[in-house]
Design a protein around this motif. Sequence first.
Motif, PDB file in Angstrom:
ATOM      1  N   PHE A  50       0.923  -0.898   0.329  1.00 40.81           N
ATOM      2  CA  PHE A  50      -0.281  -0.098   0.459  1.00 40.81           C
ATOM      3  C   PHE A  50       0.923   1.485   0.601  1.00 40.81           C
ATOM      4  O   PHE A  50       0.473   2.179  -0.562  1.00 40.81           O
ATOM      5  CB  PHE A  50      -1.407   0.155   1.086  1.00 40.81           C
ATOM      6  CG  PHE A  50      -1.892  -0.766   0.802  1.00 40.81           C
ATOM      7  CD1 PHE A  50      -3.011  -1.393   0.090  1.00 40.81           C
ATOM      8  CD2 PHE A  50      -2.543  -2.247   1.999  1.00 40.81           C
ATOM      9  CE1 PHE A  50      -4.133  -1.625  -0.130  1.00 40.81           C
ATOM     10  CE2 PHE A  50      -3.608  -2.851   2.195  1.00 40.81           C
ATOM     11  CZ  PHE A  50      -4.195  -2.722   0.563  1.00 40.81           C
ATOM     12  N   THR A  51       1.877   1.445   0.443  1.00 42.32           N
ATOM     13  CA  THR A  51       2.754   2.344   0.372  1.00 42.32           C
ATOM     14  C   THR A  51       3.342   2.858  -0.939  1.00 42.32           C
ATOM     15  O   THR A  51       3.519   4.027  -1.346  1.00 42.32           O
ATOM     16  CB  THR A  51       3.909   2.073   1.219  1.00 42.32           C
ATOM     17  OG1 THR A  51       3.690   2.193   3.295  1.00 42.32           O
ATOM     18  CG2 THR A  51       5.451   3.300   1.549  1.00 42.32           C
ATOM     19  N   SER A  73       0.130   4.145  -2.579  1.00 38.17           N
ATOM     20  CA  SER A  73      -0.013   5.779  -2.581  1.00 38.17           C
ATOM     21  C   SER A  73       1.434   6.135  -2.682  1.00 38.17           C
ATOM     22  O   SER A  73       1.077   7.206  -3.772  1.00 38.17           O
ATOM     23  CB  SER A  73       0.093   5.510  -0.890  1.00 38.17           C
ATOM     24  OG  SER A  73      -0.714   4.456  -0.378  1.00 38.17           O
ATOM     25  N   LEU A 121       0.527   9.434  -6.250  1.00 38.01           N
ATOM     26  CA  LEU A 121       0.748  10.942  -5.523  1.00 38.01           C
ATOM     27  C   LEU A 121       1.643  10.947  -6.505  1.00 38.01           C
ATOM     28  O   LEU A 121       1.523  12.255  -7.893  1.00 38.01           O
ATOM     29  CB  LEU A 121       1.531  10.655  -4.593  1.00 38.01           C
ATOM     30  CG  LEU A 121       0.189  10.388  -3.109  1.00 38.01           C
ATOM     31  CD1 LEU A 121       1.036  10.494  -1.852  1.00 38.01           C
ATOM     32  CD2 LEU A 121      -0.485  11.501  -3.080  1.00 38.01           C
ATOM     33  N   SER A 159      -2.288  -0.569  -9.482  1.00 36.27           N
ATOM     34  CA  SER A 159      -3.331  -1.537  -8.752  1.00 36.27           C
ATOM     35  C   SER A 159      -3.314  -2.959  -8.373  1.00 36.27           C
ATOM     36  O   SER A 159      -3.283  -3.457  -8.107  1.00 36.27           O
ATOM     37  CB  SER A 159      -4.907  -0.624  -9.138  1.00 36.27           C
ATOM     38  OG  SER A 159      -4.619   0.603  -8.792  1.00 36.27           O
TER      39      SER A 159
END
Length: 290
Positions: A240-241, A244, A248, A270
């Motif tokens: 997930f890091t 993300s 971004l 994803s």
Amino acid sequence: MDSPCQPPQTLNTTESFRRGSSSSGPSVRQLARFPDRGTVKGQELNIYFVSSEGVSYMTVCHCSLPVAKAFCFLEDLRWEFTACFNSTVVALANRPYPFLEFDSTIQKLKQQYNQSGGPALEVTLAEVQEDLRIHPPQIIDLEEVELTNGIANGHMEQGPGSGQNVRLEPVTAPGILSLVLNIVCASLNIIRGVHLIEYTFQDDYEGIWNVVAFLLAFVCCVLQCHLYLFHSSLKKHKSFTLLSAIVLCNLYLLGPRNAWQLMFHISVASLSTVLTLTRKLQDRTNDCGV
């Protein structure tokens, strides 16, 4: 010394060696710190050992095997070894190689136990059970043994999620597609980033953050490939890091990139995250070789 592990209710190949020998390995030298009889408990396998007259005998058994039967095996092994080698031979042995010929005896005794399921020589199961009741073997913590052996070999202690002794399920077709798309995204990011560096120097570093975003997205794509291929601790948090960070970076690059390019990069990230989280550890059976 390692030995193959067997299905439940069977005994493993057992090795004998001179206790405390300076050349038979750090784990053997550390036996001098332990009692003459003990048990190291694992999750599925237990290690039982007996030391007598400068020689240690060890066996690896499934946890479902009765403790008394394991120590019966070791006592029978001790009788056999004592009959084959006298104390002088043991005292002169600096390496375990002089005892390699004893392996045939180990195999015969092991086969006898696996076929009959009980003691074969001088020791009876009732005697061992009574002796264990009066003098129970000391239980040794597995973490203590691993830490001691690791320090003796000059290695750091490995956490349970280090991934050194685990295997993931085979890579699937969607996984291969994800890897290919991740490589494409990584290539696009590094090419755009390197190409943008030239213009950044000419424009007094006005686009420096775009370069950073491209390069950071490139690194995250590479790490996503690594995270999918190899087991790692805290896999969910790392996945997930990385996702993300990629989202971004691409949102920041909305100017240099159009909406379709943005959707492509985020979709690939994803997909890689989903496949990484759903790829499980491969089940390991009790039958395993060295």
